[in-house]
Design a protein around this motif. Structure first.
Motif, short mmCIF file in Angstrom:
data_model
loop_
_atom_site.label_atom_id
_atom_site.label_comp_id
_atom_site.label_asym_id
_atom_site.label_seq_id
_atom_site.Cartn_x
_atom_site.Cartn_y
_atom_site.Cartn_z
N LEU A 58 -22.82 16.27 5.17
CA LEU A 58 -23.83 16.70 4.58
C LEU A 58 -24.15 17.24 3.39
CD1 LEU A 58 -27.07 16.32 5.36
CD2 LEU A 58 -27.45 17.97 6.85
N THR A 59 -23.14 18.57 3.41
CA THR A 59 -23.39 19.66 2.11
C THR A 59 -23.35 18.31 0.97
OG1 THR A 59 -22.33 21.24 3.23
CG2 THR A 59 -22.20 20.99 0.78
N ALA A 60 -21.97 17.15 0.90
CA ALA A 60 -22.14 16.41 -0.07
C ALA A 60 -23.13 15.35 -0.44
CB ALA A 60 -20.67 15.34 -0.11
N ALA A 61 -23.51 14.54 0.50
CA ALA A 61 -25.01 14.55 0.52
C ALA A 61 -26.09 14.81 -0.24
CB ALA A 61 -25.26 13.53 1.34
N GLU A 62 -26.13 16.38 0.03
CA GLU A 62 -27.51 17.10 -0.68
C GLU A 62 -26.73 16.81 -2.37
OE1 GLU A 62 -26.99 20.76 1.91
OE2 GLU A 62 -28.17 19.80 3.18
N ARG A 63 -25.07 17.14 -2.37
CA ARG A 63 -25.01 17.46 -3.69
C ARG A 63 -25.45 16.43 -4.57
NH1 ARG A 63 -20.06 16.33 -5.16
NH2 ARG A 63 -19.57 16.30 -2.73
N LEU A 64 -25.20 15.01 -4.12
CA LEU A 64 -25.19 13.52 -4.44
C LEU A 64 -26.28 12.97 -4.96
CD1 LEU A 64 -22.52 11.58 -3.02
CD2 LEU A 64 -22.52 12.60 -5.36
N LEU A 65 -28.20 13.73 -4.12
CA LEU A 65 -28.86 13.47 -3.94
C LEU A 65 -29.11 14.40 -4.64
CD1 LEU A 65 -30.08 12.98 -0.42
CD2 LEU A 65 -29.63 11.36 -1.69
N ALA A 66 -28.85 15.53 -4.88
CA ALA A 66 -29.75 16.23 -6.12
C ALA A 66 -29.21 16.46 -7.73
CB ALA A 66 -29.45 17.75 -5.41
N GLU A 67 -27.91 15.98 -7.75
CA GLU A 67 -27.47 16.03 -9.00
C GLU A 67 -27.09 14.49 -9.48
OE1 GLU A 67 -23.64 17.70 -8.48
OE2 GLU A 67 -24.56 19.38 -7.67
N THR A 68 -27.60 13.27 -8.69
CA THR A 68 -26.74 11.77 -8.64
C THR A 68 -28.67 10.94 -8.78
OG1 THR A 68 -25.96 10.76 -7.14
CG2 THR A 68 -24.71 11.92 -8.49
N ASP A 69 -28.41 9.83 -9.11
CA ASP A 69 -30.15 9.12 -8.79
C ASP A 69 -29.35 7.59 -8.24
OD1 ASP A 69 -31.28 9.93 -11.36
OD2 ASP A 69 -30.68 9.00 -12.96
N LEU A 70 -28.17 8.26 -7.50
CA LEU A 70 -27.93 7.07 -6.19
C LEU A 70 -29.25 7.16 -5.25
CD1 LEU A 70 -24.48 8.58 -5.78
CD2 LEU A 70 -25.08 5.91 -6.19
N PRO A 71 -29.13 5.75 -4.92
CA PRO A 71 -30.44 5.81 -3.61
C PRO A 71 -29.63 6.19 -2.66
CG PRO A 71 -29.33 3.75 -4.53
CD PRO A 71 -28.46 4.57 -5.41
N ALA A 73 -28.67 5.14 0.63
CA ALA A 73 -27.67 4.07 1.11
C ALA A 73 -26.09 4.03 0.20
CB ALA A 73 -28.24 2.64 1.19
N ALA A 74 -25.96 4.13 -1.33
CA ALA A 74 -25.07 4.87 -2.22
C ALA A 74 -24.68 5.87 -1.55
CB ALA A 74 -25.01 4.52 -3.37
N VAL A 75 -25.47 6.68 -0.95
CA VAL A 75 -25.20 8.16 -1.68
C VAL A 75 -24.05 7.94 0.00
CG1 VAL A 75 -25.61 11.17 -0.34
CG2 VAL A 75 -26.11 9.21 -3.21
N ALA A 76 -25.19 7.57 1.51
CA ALA A 76 -24.46 7.74 2.47
C ALA A 76 -23.23 6.50 2.65
CB ALA A 76 -25.59 6.90 3.62
N ASP A 77 -23.23 6.09 2.36
CA ASP A 77 -21.48 5.57 1.78
C ASP A 77 -21.42 6.35 2.03
OD1 ASP A 77 -20.59 2.86 2.52
OD2 ASP A 77 -20.01 2.68 0.46
N ARG A 78 -20.51 6.41 0.46
CA ARG A 78 -19.93 7.54 -0.68
C ARG A 78 -19.10 9.21 0.20
NH1 ARG A 78 -20.98 8.22 -6.69
NH2 ARG A 78 -21.30 5.87 -7.17
N CYS A 79 -20.51 9.40 1.14
CA CYS A 79 -19.93 10.30 1.77
C CYS A 79 -19.48 10.25 3.42
CB CYS A 79 -21.63 11.39 1.75
SG CYS A 79 -22.20 11.77 0.73
N GLY A 80 -19.53 9.11 3.85
CA GLY A 80 -19.02 8.74 5.04
C GLY A 80 -19.89 8.43 6.32
#
Length: 88
Positions: A58-71, A73-80
């Protein structure tokens, strides 16, 4: 004192949160049985190893959602997250 095996397990969760294997892999990294990891983790953190792994994801997902424009679904996939709706 600090529990070196538990530190290894928690570091593994932070470094490998997106990989399959979960708590079993954390225990292997710590060189502990799953049961010993469960007991030591709960005693030290008040949480289970599975909860620690979810926190790392969840910490990694929060960071990616805040710092990138990834959708999402892509964030979810990258975070396992095997299913994107698990993240939402």
């Amino acid at each position: 004192g600090e529990d070196a095996a538990l530190v290894r397990a928690l570091q593994y969760a932070r470094d490998h949160y997106a990989e399959p294997g979960g708590v079993v892999a954390m225990a292997r990294a710590a060189r502990l049985s799953r049961r010993a990891l469960e007991t030591r983790c709960r005693a030290a953190t008040g949480r289970t190893p599975a909860e620690e792994l979810r926190r790392a994801r969840l910490t990694a997902a929060e960071r990616l959602l805040a710092e990138t424009d990834l959708p999402v679904a892509a964030v979810a996939d990258r975070c396992g997250y095997r299913e994107p709706q698990r993240l939402t």
